[in-house]
Design a protein around this motif. Structure first.
Motif, PDB file in Angstrom:
ATOM      1  N   GLU A  72       2.009   3.061   7.887  1.00 62.46           N
ATOM      2  CA  GLU A  72       2.059   4.163   6.938  1.00 62.46           C
ATOM      3  C   GLU A  72       3.405   4.869   6.973  1.00 62.46           C
ATOM      4  O   GLU A  72       4.084   4.912   7.998  1.00 62.46           O
ATOM      5  CB  GLU A  72       0.939   5.149   7.228  1.00 62.46           C
ATOM      6  CG  GLU A  72       1.066   5.863   8.558  1.00 62.46           C
ATOM      7  CD  GLU A  72      -0.164   6.682   8.893  1.00 62.46           C
ATOM      8  OE1 GLU A  72       0.004   7.761   9.482  1.00 62.46           O
ATOM      9  OE2 GLU A  72      -1.285   6.241   8.572  1.00 62.46           O
ATOM     10  N   PRO A  79      -3.870   4.689   1.920  1.00 63.91           N
ATOM     11  CA  PRO A  79      -5.276   4.901   1.532  1.00 63.91           C
ATOM     12  C   PRO A  79      -6.130   3.685   1.879  1.00 63.91           C
ATOM     13  O   PRO A  79      -5.625   2.562   1.960  1.00 63.91           O
ATOM     14  CB  PRO A  79      -5.182   5.100   0.011  1.00 63.91           C
ATOM     15  CG  PRO A  79      -3.928   4.412  -0.395  1.00 63.91           C
ATOM     16  CD  PRO A  79      -2.977   4.581   0.755  1.00 63.91           C
ATOM     17  N   PRO A  80      -7.433   3.882   2.111  1.00 61.07           N
ATOM     18  CA  PRO A  80      -8.320   2.747   2.376  1.00 61.07           C
ATOM     19  C   PRO A  80      -8.245   1.749   1.229  1.00 61.07           C
ATOM     20  O   PRO A  80      -8.143   2.120   0.056  1.00 61.07           O
ATOM     21  CB  PRO A  80      -9.707   3.387   2.458  1.00 61.07           C
ATOM     22  CG  PRO A  80      -9.445   4.831   2.775  1.00 61.07           C
ATOM     23  CD  PRO A  80      -8.152   5.162   2.097  1.00 61.07           C
ATOM     24  N   ALA A  81      -8.259   0.463   1.579  1.00 67.89           N
ATOM     25  CA  ALA A  81      -8.145  -0.579   0.555  1.00 67.89           C
ATOM     26  C   ALA A  81      -9.016  -1.758   0.927  1.00 67.89           C
ATOM     27  O   ALA A  81      -9.247  -2.039   2.103  1.00 67.89           O
ATOM     28  CB  ALA A  81      -6.692  -1.025   0.403  1.00 67.89           C
ATOM     29  N   ASP A  82      -9.486  -2.451  -0.081  1.00 66.36           N
ATOM     30  CA  ASP A  82     -10.257  -3.673   0.124  1.00 66.36           C
ATOM     31  C   ASP A  82      -9.358  -4.693   0.811  1.00 66.36           C
ATOM     32  O   ASP A  82      -8.245  -4.957   0.344  1.00 66.36           O
ATOM     33  CB  ASP A  82     -10.700  -4.196  -1.248  1.00 66.36           C
ATOM     34  CG  ASP A  82     -11.639  -5.386  -1.151  1.00 66.36           C
ATOM     35  OD1 ASP A  82     -11.638  -6.074  -0.108  1.00 66.36           O
ATOM     36  OD2 ASP A  82     -12.371  -5.634  -2.128  1.00 66.36           O
ATOM     37  N   TYR A  94       0.889   3.136  -3.488  1.00 66.32           N
ATOM     38  CA  TYR A  94       0.980   4.065  -2.359  1.00 66.32           C
ATOM     39  C   TYR A  94       2.385   4.665  -2.264  1.00 66.32           C
ATOM     40  O   TYR A  94       2.548   5.874  -2.074  1.00 66.32           O
ATOM     41  CB  TYR A  94       0.607   3.316  -1.084  1.00 66.32           C
ATOM     42  CG  TYR A  94       0.998   3.983   0.217  1.00 66.32           C
ATOM     43  CD1 TYR A  94       0.517   5.240   0.562  1.00 66.32           C
ATOM     44  CD2 TYR A  94       1.832   3.333   1.133  1.00 66.32           C
ATOM     45  CE1 TYR A  94       0.864   5.841   1.774  1.00 66.32           C
ATOM     46  CE2 TYR A  94       2.186   3.916   2.329  1.00 66.32           C
ATOM     47  CZ  TYR A  94       1.702   5.172   2.650  1.00 66.32           C
ATOM     48  OH  TYR A  94       2.044   5.755   3.840  1.00 66.32           O
TER      49      TYR A  94
END
Length: 364
Positions: A72, A79-82, A94
């Motif tokens: 990051e 952010p949370p992602a698949d 992002y």
């Protein structure tokens, strides 16, 4: 037209450049476009058409679960992602959110043509010339990375090959090679990852210049520290940075294990020459090929620094703690030991700390 004056120019808005901009802002610098005259200023220039650094150019099949080394940006988590989402869809968005959240006001697309000294004063200013104007700065933080300089080695007969040759930078997906024979050249992480991917739909033949030095141990913190130390020593002496793998050996990754389990992780020595329909091996045997994929890495994109005449006879730049030894007004971050995303974040922070220390010393 006279060049505009700022305190710091950041060249490149990838991980390292945005990290530097964030830390400049935290230390009281303001984007030049928002300057009211009270605060010192910085300007971020980026050659890309949009946010995302090199991530916006990665191949579509590179998923969030398989990217090597996401970290990051400072002050704002990924952010949370698949896990199966394409990295080129998630990470540029992002980066765009990051630039907007912190109002970094990146100027793009701006191609830097040259960085040179305004005069002979070692405490004077540097001139940054671009296709969109010119600026002078007390410091330049260079964060241009490597993606724009794919390394394509030359081999005898290369121009005669009737098949397709491409670099990892040009790769889209394995499907374009279905039912073909693909020679994969290179011993890095990308070479093994794409070998595994392509071998599901094509016949692959893997070649490297040297036998890979497979390391069973995890690439843990001590291993990372050792790798960074090895590269730091090289850049301090003005040698080309080299790759982390050249220092640490090849660590087993999930895709390396998968390729080994399917029997496709079979290394062959580098071919001696290229012919119309394949490659000639050192023992004289012939290997047919429809495609040659050069997974041979990248070189730092630093040609715009040529007017400063800092390149050593060995082809590198003498750098210590992210700062040019021969031109202290210049920082090279995302170069050598700070090329990883974690290292780039730290290098951006450390460059700003050094600039602040200089400013305090000059004011004393």
């Amino acid at each position: 037209m006279e060049p505009a004056a700022v305190d710091v120019v950041v060249i490149g808005a990838g991980q390292a450049g945005l990290s530097a901009a964030y830390h400049l802002q935290r230390r009281g610098f303001a984007p030049a476009q928002r300057s009211t005259g009270a605060a010192p200023t910085f300007l971020v220039l980026d050659a890309n058409p949009g946010p995302g650094g090199a991530w916006q150019h990665r191949w579509p099949s590179l998923r969030m679960a398989t990217v090597n080394g996401i970290h990051e940006l400072p002050g704002f988590a990924v952010p949370p992602a698949d896990p199966v989402a394409a990295s080129r869809d998630i990470l540029p968005a992002y980066f765009a959110d990051y630039e907007e959240r912190f109002a970094l006001d990146v100027l793009r697309p701006v191609n830097v043509k040259g960085v040179r000294r305004v005069d002979d004063d070692p405490r004077g200013r540097l001139l940054v010339e671009t296709d969109g104007g010119a600026w002078t700065a007390q410091y330049v933080i260079n964060a241009t990375g490597t993606w724009t300089r794919p390394f394509r080695p030359h081999y005898p007969g290369q121009e005669r090959f009737r098949g397709r040759q491409l670099h990892v930078a040009d790769y889209v997906s394995a499907e374009e090679f279905r039912a073909q024979r693909v020679v994969v050249v290179g011993a890095g992480v990308s070479a093994v990852q794409l070998l595994d991917e392509i071998s599901h739909v094509a016949d692959t033949f893997w070649v490297t210049r040297r036998e890979p030095d497979w390391v069973e141990a995890d690439f843990d913190i001590p291993a990372r520290v050792a790798a960074i130390a090895g590269v730091e020593d090289r850049v301090r002496r003005g040698l080309p940075p080299g790759s982390v793998i050249s220092v640490t050996g090849m660590h087993w990754t999930p895709w390396a294990r998968a390729a080994e389990a399917r029997g496709v992780l079979v290394r062959h020595p580098m071919f001696a020459s290229i012919e119309e329909d394949g490659v000639r091996m050192p023992d004289g045997s012939f290997e047919p090929a429809d495609v040659i994929l050069w997974a041979t890495g990248f070189r730092p994109a630093l040609d715009h620094l040529s007017p400063l005449r800092l390149r050593t006879p060995e082809g590198g730049f003498r750098v210590e703690n992210g700062r040019s030894i021969d031109e202290p007004r210049l920082f090279l971050i995302g170069y050598g030991p700070s090329q990883s995303t974690v290292g780039a974040n730290r290098a951006g922070r450390d460059a700003v700390r050094a600039i602040m220390a200089d400013r305090v010393a000059l004011a004393a």
